[in-house]
Design an enzyme around this catalytic site. Structure first.
Site, short mmCIF file in Angstrom:
data_model
loop_
_atom_site.label_atom_id
_atom_site.label_comp_id
_atom_site.label_asym_id
_atom_site.label_seq_id
_atom_site.Cartn_x
_atom_site.Cartn_y
_atom_site.Cartn_z
N HIS A 23 0.86 -1.19 0.00
CA HIS A 23 0.00 0.00 0.00
C HIS A 23 0.89 1.24 0.00
O HIS A 23 1.70 1.44 0.92
CB HIS A 23 -0.92 0.00 1.21
CG HIS A 23 -2.01 -1.04 1.12
ND1 HIS A 23 -2.52 -1.69 2.23
CD2 HIS A 23 -2.67 -1.55 0.04
CE1 HIS A 23 -3.46 -2.54 1.83
NE2 HIS A 23 -3.56 -2.47 0.52
N GLU A 26 1.86 3.81 2.99
CA GLU A 26 2.38 3.28 4.26
C GLU A 26 3.91 3.37 4.29
O GLU A 26 4.61 2.36 4.29
CB GLU A 26 1.86 1.86 4.46
CG GLU A 26 0.33 1.81 4.54
CD GLU A 26 -0.25 0.41 4.54
OE1 GLU A 26 0.51 -0.57 4.63
OE2 GLU A 26 -1.49 0.28 4.44
N ARG A 82 -3.22 4.91 -2.09
CA ARG A 82 -3.09 3.57 -1.52
C ARG A 82 -2.78 2.49 -2.57
O ARG A 82 -1.97 1.59 -2.33
CB ARG A 82 -4.40 3.21 -0.82
CG ARG A 82 -4.58 1.76 -0.39
CD ARG A 82 -5.99 1.59 0.18
NE ARG A 82 -6.36 0.20 0.40
CZ ARG A 82 -6.23 -0.44 1.57
NH1 ARG A 82 -5.69 0.19 2.60
NH2 ARG A 82 -6.63 -1.69 1.69
N SER A 91 -12.64 -0.24 -18.13
CA SER A 91 -13.88 -0.22 -17.36
C SER A 91 -14.70 1.02 -17.69
O SER A 91 -14.22 1.96 -18.33
CB SER A 91 -13.59 -0.24 -15.87
OG SER A 91 -13.15 1.03 -15.44
N HIS A 158 3.08 -3.71 6.94
CA HIS A 158 2.12 -2.64 6.67
C HIS A 158 2.20 -1.58 7.77
O HIS A 158 2.94 -1.71 8.74
CB HIS A 158 0.69 -3.20 6.66
CG HIS A 158 0.33 -3.99 5.46
ND1 HIS A 158 -0.50 -3.52 4.47
CD2 HIS A 158 0.68 -5.25 5.07
CE1 HIS A 158 -0.66 -4.44 3.54
NE2 HIS A 158 0.05 -5.51 3.87
N GLU A 246 1.37 -4.87 11.20
CA GLU A 246 0.95 -3.47 11.08
C GLU A 246 1.80 -2.64 12.04
O GLU A 246 1.67 -2.75 13.26
CB GLU A 246 -0.54 -3.32 11.43
CG GLU A 246 -1.48 -4.05 10.48
CD GLU A 246 -1.80 -3.24 9.24
OE1 GLU A 246 -1.30 -2.10 9.12
OE2 GLU A 246 -2.56 -3.75 8.38
#
Length: 290
Positions: A23, A26, A82, A91, A158, A246
């Site tokens: 991510h 982070e 992120r 799309s 993370h 984390e």
């Protein structure tokens, strides 16, 4: 990076895989993993016993920044970005870029805690492994596994919240992993070692779905899931000790952790890695698996 000590077995060893930065926002996770790697190498060169044991026992594979395009974007354009930076032009929402790479792994892809909407921060991608970053890791590690290398330890680093969590993430109703007791014990050993550092930083330990929330297509579930030699989308890597860590902090600074905490995060995380790794080696040795 691939790291192997000059001592120990010259043949196929058990593998360890650490990654960070999946991510983009982070920032403390790549910095901390780089610090851990630096310390491990320096300690090995000075003969520190734990580092020597680690590098002479395992082959280490380390990816400090798994989402480099997203990471650069947080430095140059949008600090709180992120996702990856893949193009979703096919799309209906062609203006929305990127996929949550930690919802894109093949095991239990597309279930709870994800989104099929390309504009969502939890967008799962147009298919499992649609992201080049995830596909590259899956193919690389599966190739090692196909050639006889078993992996025993996996950490996806993370931030933030100060948690050490185990599978499963895809459902609270999934049966407990067979070795959950050992995984939780190893996690608590890490948490205790981190807390012994001068900052007294405290981590909670538990399963991902219970301690955090349910989400599918996660790295931690793929790494732990049973290996399927014939179908890369049906199974995982069969890693008995699989974790998400984390890092700092708990709601004070969040993703915008001050840079004066980088070194402390690195030092306490080294203590945690050394403690958890020692536990894992001791258990695997006692079980006759090393």
């Amino acid at each position: 990076m691939q790291i192997r000590g000059t001592g120990g077995s010259a043949g196929i060893r058990k593998g360890v895989y650490f990654e960070a930065g999946i991510h983009a926002r982070e920032w403390i996770s790549p910095a901390t993993l780089i610090y851990i790697t630096k310390t491990l190498l320096e300690d090995y060169m000075t003969g520190e016993s734990t580092a020597v044991r680690f590098l002479d026992t395992f082959d280490w594979y380390i990816v400090p920044s798994l989402n480099p395009d997203g990471y650069v974007h947080t430095w140059t354009k949008e600090r709180m970005w992120r996702k990856t930076r893949s193009n979703n032009a096919e799309s209906a929402f062609s203006g929305c870029t990127g996929t949550d790479a930690n919802r894109n792994w093949p095991y239990e892809w597309g279930g709870k805690g994800t989104s099929s909407h390309p504009c969502s921060n939890l967008y799962q991608g147009r298919g499992s492994m649609s992201e080049l970053e995830v596909e590259a890791v899956v193919e690389f590690l599966r190739d090692k596994k196909d050639k006889g290398q078993d992996f025993v330890w996996f950490i996806d680093w993370h931030s933030y919240a100060q948690y050490i969590v185990t599978p499963w993430s895809y459902s609270r109703d999934a049966p407990d992993p067979p070795n959950l007791k050992n995984m939780l014990e190893a996690g608590q050993v890490m948490a205790d070692a981190i807390a012994s550092y001068k900052s007294n930083t405290f981590y909670e330990v538990g399963t991902t779905a219970e301690l955090l929330y349910e989400f599918s297509g996660a790295s931690i579930d793929w790494s732990y899931a049973p290996y399927n030699k014939y179908d890369r989308t049906a199974g995982g890597l069969d890693v008995p000790y699989s974790y998400v860590v984390e890092l700092r902090d708990i709601n004070k600074y969040g993703f915008i952790l001050p840079e004066d905490q980088i070194e402390d995060s690195g030092k306490e995380s080294v203590l945690g890695v050394y403690a958890m790794g020692t536990y894992i080696i001791d258990v695997l040795s006692a079980e006759g698996k090393l």
